[in-house]
Design an enzyme around this catalytic site. Structure first.
Site, mmCIF file in Angstrom:
data_model
loop_
_atom_site.group_PDB
_atom_site.id
_atom_site.type_symbol
_atom_site.label_atom_id
_atom_site.label_comp_id
_atom_site.label_asym_id
_atom_site.label_seq_id
_atom_site.Cartn_x
_atom_site.Cartn_y
_atom_site.Cartn_z
ATOM 1 N N LYS A 91 48.631 42.526 40.164
ATOM 2 C CA LYS A 91 48.226 41.098 39.699
ATOM 3 C C LYS A 91 47.281 40.491 41.174
ATOM 4 O O LYS A 91 46.127 39.987 41.337
ATOM 5 C CB LYS A 91 48.190 40.221 38.995
ATOM 6 C CG LYS A 91 48.802 41.333 37.508
ATOM 7 C CD LYS A 91 48.773 40.525 36.430
ATOM 8 C CE LYS A 91 49.480 41.329 35.903
ATOM 9 N NZ LYS A 91 49.957 40.225 34.041
ATOM 10 N N ASP B 171 45.238 36.219 30.545
ATOM 11 C CA ASP B 171 46.815 36.022 30.477
ATOM 12 C C ASP B 171 46.465 34.800 30.391
ATOM 13 O O ASP B 171 48.391 33.870 29.476
ATOM 14 C CB ASP B 171 47.811 36.379 32.001
ATOM 15 C CG ASP B 171 48.364 37.418 32.269
ATOM 16 O OD1 ASP B 171 47.993 38.623 31.112
ATOM 17 O OD2 ASP B 171 48.300 38.037 33.386
#
Length: 282
Positions: free
Chosen positions: A69, A105
């Site tokens: 990420k 997220d």
């Protein structure tokens, strides 16, 4: 467009529910949608090579998970404001030969917490994990009104970087580094590392640090009942598994990939059915 090719980049992604979640929702909306796993351990290539290959192969987008990420950031052409603020990307959209990074997220976790533990106190929260997922959770918690966030990671430098970035964005005194002993006075604990997954067994904290006045949220969803949540439940804590976050972030990623509006409630029902299938298979 009515046909999409999407991938998931990360390690140990065999058990991921994302392919089924995305493909089932696409079926409901009448879209052709292929979702493929691009496991870095299997491919034995760095994330930069996988990203370049996906572009050449005509992928429309990628989801990105642990441990890529943050590693993916230098290889993107543009970041959304949210992804830039978080310093982490979990969704890459390919448009007009450009790779644009997004982060769903934070909103996924915020909506899951509001849905699953709507009335818990947020004055003092401990966060375990300062990687890409941890950064998203941290921003979500402070946006929801957490007064003081204590960040702990096995890498002290990563904890310090995240705490500093959070104070810069949310104000002095809102975030600091610490260790799990801070749980003694905390209202809540959020776990944002891979510990508890099948490939990373165990619990991130000793059970004796948990107490009945603590609520505990885990972002791991396979299994839903992680060792941490089992120990917390046994201690009388209110708990939240990672299923809601994975579904709600997936819904937003789906919208970014397709421009179509998914039905989050339907996707949550799909997830429940998938977990039932997994349990029966076991």
């Amino acid at each position: 467009m009515t046909s999409y090719l999407i991938g998931l980049v990360g390690t140990g992604i065999g058990p991921s529910a994302s392919p089924a979640l995305h493909e089932r929702e696409a079926d409901e909306l009448g879209l052709r949608y292929l979702y493929r796993r691009l496991d870095l351990d299997v491919l034995r290539r760095p994330v930069a090579d996988v990203l370049a290959a996906a572009r050449l192969a005509g992928f429309d987008g990628l989801n990105v998970t642990h441990p890529a990420k943050q590693a993916v950031l230098p290889h993107l052409d543009e970041l959304s404001p949210e992804a830039e603020a978080l310093g982490a990307v979990n969704t890459v959209v390919f448009r007009e030969n450009r790779a644009i990074g997004h982060n769903t997220d934070a909103t996924g976790f915020a909506r899951s917490l509001t849905r699953g533990l709507p009335d818990v106190p947020l004055d003092d929260v401990v966060l375990l994990g300062a990687g890409g997922a941890g950064a998203a959770v941290a921003h979500a918690l402070l946006s929801l009104g957490t007064g003081r966030l204590t960040v702990h990671d096995v890498d002290d430098r990563r904890s310090a970087r995240l705490a500093g970035a959070l104070e810069h964005r949310f104000g002095e005194g809102r975030a600091r580094t610490g260790d799990p002993t801070a749980l003694a006075r905390a209202d809540g604990l959020v776990h944002a590392t891979p510990t508890g997954m099948a490939a990373h067994p165990g619990s991130p904290v000793p059970a004796e640090l948990l107490h009945e006045d603590l609520w505990v949220a885990d972002i791991v969803y396979r299994p839903l009942e992680t060792p941490l949540l089992a120990a917390a439940r046994a201690r009388g804590c209110r708990v939240l598994h990672g299923g809601g976050m994975v579904v709600l972030q997936a819904a937003e990623s789906f919208r970014l990939f397709t421009g179509a509006e998914p039905d989050p409630a339907r996707m949550l029902r799909h997830f429940d059915s998938l977990e039932g299938e997994a349990a029966r298979a076991a």
